[in-house]
Design a protein around this motif. Sequence first.
Motif, PDB file in Angstrom:
ATOM      1  N   GLU A  34      80.354  68.668  51.005  1.00 35.78           N
ATOM      2  CA  GLU A  34      78.970  69.124  51.131  1.00 35.78           C
ATOM      3  C   GLU A  34      78.305  68.477  52.343  1.00 35.78           C
ATOM      4  OE1 GLU A  34      74.982  69.341  48.280  1.00 35.78           O
ATOM      5  OE2 GLU A  34      76.834  68.461  47.511  1.00 35.78           O
ATOM      6  N   TYR A  35      78.546  67.196  52.519  1.00 37.36           N
ATOM      7  CA  TYR A  35      77.978  66.472  53.658  1.00 37.36           C
ATOM      8  C   TYR A  35      78.476  67.059  54.972  1.00 37.36           C
ATOM      9  CZ  TYR A  35      77.294  62.771  57.096  1.00 37.36           C
ATOM     10  OH  TYR A  35      76.960  62.086  58.233  1.00 37.36           O
ATOM     11  N   LEU A  36      79.763  67.322  55.049  1.00 36.34           N
ATOM     12  CA  LEU A  36      80.333  67.870  56.272  1.00 36.34           C
ATOM     13  C   LEU A  36      79.774  69.254  56.588  1.00 36.34           C
ATOM     14  CD1 LEU A  36      84.042  66.699  55.980  1.00 36.34           C
ATOM     15  CD2 LEU A  36      82.270  65.793  57.484  1.00 36.34           C
ATOM     16  N   SER A  37      79.524  70.055  55.551  1.00 36.59           N
ATOM     17  CA  SER A  37      78.944  71.383  55.796  1.00 36.59           C
ATOM     18  C   SER A  37      77.515  71.268  56.330  1.00 36.59           C
ATOM     19  CB  SER A  37      78.990  72.242  54.540  1.00 36.59           C
ATOM     20  OG  SER A  37      78.089  71.768  53.569  1.00 36.59           O
ATOM     21  N   PHE A  38      76.733  70.335  55.776  1.00 31.08           N
ATOM     22  CA  PHE A  38      75.370  70.132  56.295  1.00 31.08           C
ATOM     23  C   PHE A  38      75.404  69.593  57.723  1.00 31.08           C
ATOM     24  CE2 PHE A  38      73.828  69.895  51.755  1.00 31.08           C
ATOM     25  CZ  PHE A  38      73.032  71.024  51.839  1.00 31.08           C
ATOM     26  N   LYS A  39      76.333  68.701  57.981  1.00 35.21           N
ATOM     27  CA  LYS A  39      76.445  68.127  59.326  1.00 35.21           C
ATOM     28  C   LYS A  39      76.826  69.209  60.328  1.00 35.21           C
ATOM     29  CE  LYS A  39      76.613  64.646  62.163  1.00 35.21           C
ATOM     30  NZ  LYS A  39      75.353  64.239  62.765  1.00 35.21           N
ATOM     31  N   LYS A  40      77.735  70.089  59.938  1.00 32.96           N
ATOM     32  CA  LYS A  40      78.152  71.189  60.809  1.00 32.96           C
ATOM     33  C   LYS A  40      76.979  72.121  61.083  1.00 32.96           C
ATOM     34  CE  LYS A  40      81.793  74.647  61.199  1.00 32.96           C
ATOM     35  NZ  LYS A  40      82.963  75.240  60.539  1.00 32.96           N
ATOM     36  N   GLU A  41      76.226  72.433  60.038  1.00 34.53           N
ATOM     37  CA  GLU A  41      75.051  73.299  60.191  1.00 34.53           C
ATOM     38  C   GLU A  41      74.018  72.642  61.108  1.00 34.53           C
ATOM     39  OE1 GLU A  41      72.526  76.585  59.669  1.00 34.53           O
ATOM     40  OE2 GLU A  41      74.632  76.350  59.132  1.00 34.53           O
ATOM     41  N   GLU A  42      73.823  71.356  60.924  1.00 31.39           N
ATOM     42  CA  GLU A  42      72.866  70.632  61.764  1.00 31.39           C
ATOM     43  C   GLU A  42      73.302  70.661  63.235  1.00 31.39           C
ATOM     44  OE1 GLU A  42      70.471  66.372  61.524  1.00 31.39           O
ATOM     45  OE2 GLU A  42      72.433  66.552  60.570  1.00 31.39           O
TER      46      GLU A  42
END
Length: 107
Positions: A34-42
């Motif tokens: 989940e963290y990696l997906s938010f980081k990618k989106e950011e």
Amino acid sequence: MSSTYLIAELKQQQEKLEKALEKLKEQKTKINKEYLSFKKEEDKIYEEIRQCRDMYQFDRLQMRLNVVATQRKSVEQKLSEIEKKIRGYENELKKIKEKINYLRSNG
């Protein structure tokens, strides 16, 4: 008699801790994804902001970035809490194993 009882009790505690530790590790992998997906989106939004020329679009991207960054920070905090719990459980398991070994050698 009492040392064998203590060893059995410690082994039960060890099994419970190992099960709990396994659950925590599963949670960590889910939260990490989940963290990696938010980081990618950011990162994607930052790239769009960098290429943006329109002020209206820029403001919309900034608002999206704020939302995503807040979510990422929340997930990051959960991740650090899980990591602390994992370290604590691992230390507790280590202590229990040492107690078992000590009781076996002296028992």
